[in-house]
Design an enzyme around this catalytic site. Sequence first.
Site, PDB file in Angstrom:
ATOM      1  N   LYS A 126      -5.738  -2.647  -7.275  1.00 38.07           N
ATOM      2  CA  LYS A 126      -6.081  -1.959  -6.018  1.00 38.07           C
ATOM      3  C   LYS A 126      -7.267  -1.023  -6.290  1.00 38.07           C
ATOM      4  O   LYS A 126      -7.960  -1.166  -7.292  1.00 38.07           O
ATOM      5  CB  LYS A 126      -4.858  -1.211  -5.486  1.00 38.07           C
ATOM      6  CG  LYS A 126      -3.766  -2.156  -4.978  1.00 38.07           C
ATOM      7  CD  LYS A 126      -4.249  -2.966  -3.791  1.00 38.07           C
ATOM      8  CE  LYS A 126      -3.246  -3.993  -3.317  1.00 38.07           C
ATOM      9  NZ  LYS A 126      -3.784  -4.880  -2.294  1.00 38.07           N
ATOM     10  N   ASP A 185       0.816  -1.225   0.000  1.00 43.45           N
ATOM     11  CA  ASP A 185       0.000   0.000   0.000  1.00 43.45           C
ATOM     12  C   ASP A 185       0.847   1.271   0.000  1.00 43.45           C
ATOM     13  O   ASP A 185       0.317   2.375  -0.148  1.00 43.45           O
ATOM     14  CB  ASP A 185      -0.927   0.013   1.221  1.00 43.45           C
ATOM     15  CG  ASP A 185      -1.973  -1.091   1.143  1.00 43.45           C
ATOM     16  OD1 ASP A 185      -2.275  -1.539   0.021  1.00 43.45           O
ATOM     17  OD2 ASP A 185      -2.465  -1.513   2.204  1.00 43.45           O
TER      18      ASP A 185
HETATM   19  C1  S3P Z   1      -5.097  -5.803   3.517  1.00 46.11           C
HETATM   20  C2  S3P Z   1      -4.301  -6.518   2.663  1.00 46.11           C
HETATM   21  C3  S3P Z   1      -3.717  -5.949   1.447  1.00 46.11           C
HETATM   22  C4  S3P Z   1      -3.740  -4.430   1.471  1.00 46.11           C
HETATM   23  C5  S3P Z   1      -5.068  -3.887   1.925  1.00 46.11           C
HETATM   24  C6  S3P Z   1      -5.394  -4.381   3.311  1.00 46.11           C
HETATM   25  C7  S3P Z   1      -5.660  -6.496   4.696  1.00 46.11           C
HETATM   26  O1  S3P Z   1      -4.461  -6.373   0.329  1.00 46.11           O
HETATM   27  O2  S3P Z   1      -3.427  -3.924   0.194  1.00 46.11           O
HETATM   28  O3  S3P Z   1      -5.040  -2.482   1.930  1.00 46.11           O
HETATM   29  O4  S3P Z   1      -6.163  -5.809   5.608  1.00 46.11           O
HETATM   30  O5  S3P Z   1      -5.595  -7.719   4.731  1.00 46.11           O
HETATM   31  P1  S3P Z   1      -4.167  -7.771  -0.390  1.00 46.11           P
HETATM   32  O6  S3P Z   1      -4.354  -8.807   0.610  1.00 46.11           O
HETATM   33  O7  S3P Z   1      -5.164  -7.907  -1.490  1.00 46.11           O
HETATM   34  O8  S3P Z   1      -2.754  -7.649  -0.914  1.00 46.11           O
END
Ligand code: S3P
Length: 435
Positions: A349, A322
């Site tokens: 995203k 992120d």
């Molecule tokens: C998150 C996991 C990440 C991140 C998101 C929050 C989480 O996404 O980018 O902002 O809280 O598990 P991904 O699991 O799709 O990489």
Amino acid sequence: MEQKKIAPLTRGLTGRLRIPGDKSVSHRSVMFSALGRTPVRITNFLHAADCLSTVACMKALGATVEMVNDTELVVTGRGLHGLQEPDVILDAGNSGTTLRLLMGLLAPQPFNAVFTGDASLSKRPMGRVIKPLSQMGAKIVGRKGNTLLPITVCDPGTKLHGMTYESPVASAQVKSAILLAGMFADAPTTVIEPVTSRDHTEKMLAAFGVATEQDGTAVTIRPVADEEYVAPEAIEVPGDISSAAYWLVLASLVPGSHLTLENVGTNVTRTGILDVLAAMGAHIEHTNVRTSGGEEAADLVITSSKLHGTTFGKDMMPRLIDEIPAIAVAALFADGDTVITGAGELRVKETDRLQAIADEWNKLAPGSVVAGEDSLVIHGGMTVQCADVASYGDHRMAMSLAILGAAGQGVVLGRPDCVNISYPTFYDTLQSFMD
Ligand code: S3P
């Protein structure tokens, strides 16, 4: 507000700043507390749109949520098997975490639930969760061959089956969805990731008496009996390093800065930005190191310094996924090139962040960024001008462009209000450094 003008900073960032609660931990604190039987007092909760989507969904599923104030709430569930069929459509808003984790939690339940979300979430890939859950026996249908919202999670009619799943993506949302479903399955469930993603689910489940086993990049959960699941009395959410990222970068870039960020979560699965900024020549010191709600936390002291370009790739990606837009701001003002590879996940995203970074950075510093299919090359040290730029309604793009303008020659930012998704006080804090 359609557009917001961000002025260049005229002096360094100094003083102390308290970072709002972690978004990932806030979501999980409400979801997991809603499965307990006793009240859980959650403090330093992130009062932002994404987490409020989770609160609304958990209320619709039968949990009691009492907001004590903006950042403190008390959540009481009806036990591990006490969720109820919602009589409204569950709206995940902009939040991938709300939708993907709740699909995993609801897949084993003996009722039906329908999900919707905003325009951005409705374009994001959900097959990555629906496919493994379906292999466990879940009955989930969605648009475009069960890959997109709207999605209905149906009563599976039987217990889900434990399984071993090799995930093609390193994603804590995918991992967490499968582990949550695995708590209700008939046998142990293992998720194997290409690279270990953030482990907030595993850490917080431990606080509820649920053990997971980590073996390399594999995590295993066993079926959980009602009486094993015991809610803690309180959860303190640490500050969000993803929100701290903007100030880590801005204070590194603006000469004369000496800024302390209080209470930043420093879970090692999230601290990639600290490693990358250190490799770029940033000066960031950890003080007051402690644990906060089972997670590591510290105060971070940043002193401005001259940055230089760096290279990193796939193995680092889950630890800073992120923070790429903020790191891309640091890279633009650094000496030399920064090369980022293995970043294809950025295309799915809240917006396609690889394309958005290339398009917007090139408005401010023409020729500075080249985006490949899963990569970015950022030529640092180019002349940066003021321009009208677009956030695409993506909170992390908006905040990154705002600090880019503050470190450079200003920006006029379109759709600025999306910062409410994760950091509602962001502009007030930025303004406090201008006054
Ligand atoms: C998150 C996991 C990440 C991140 C998101 C929050 C989480 O996404 O980018 O902002 O809280 O598990 P991904 O699991 O799709 O990489």
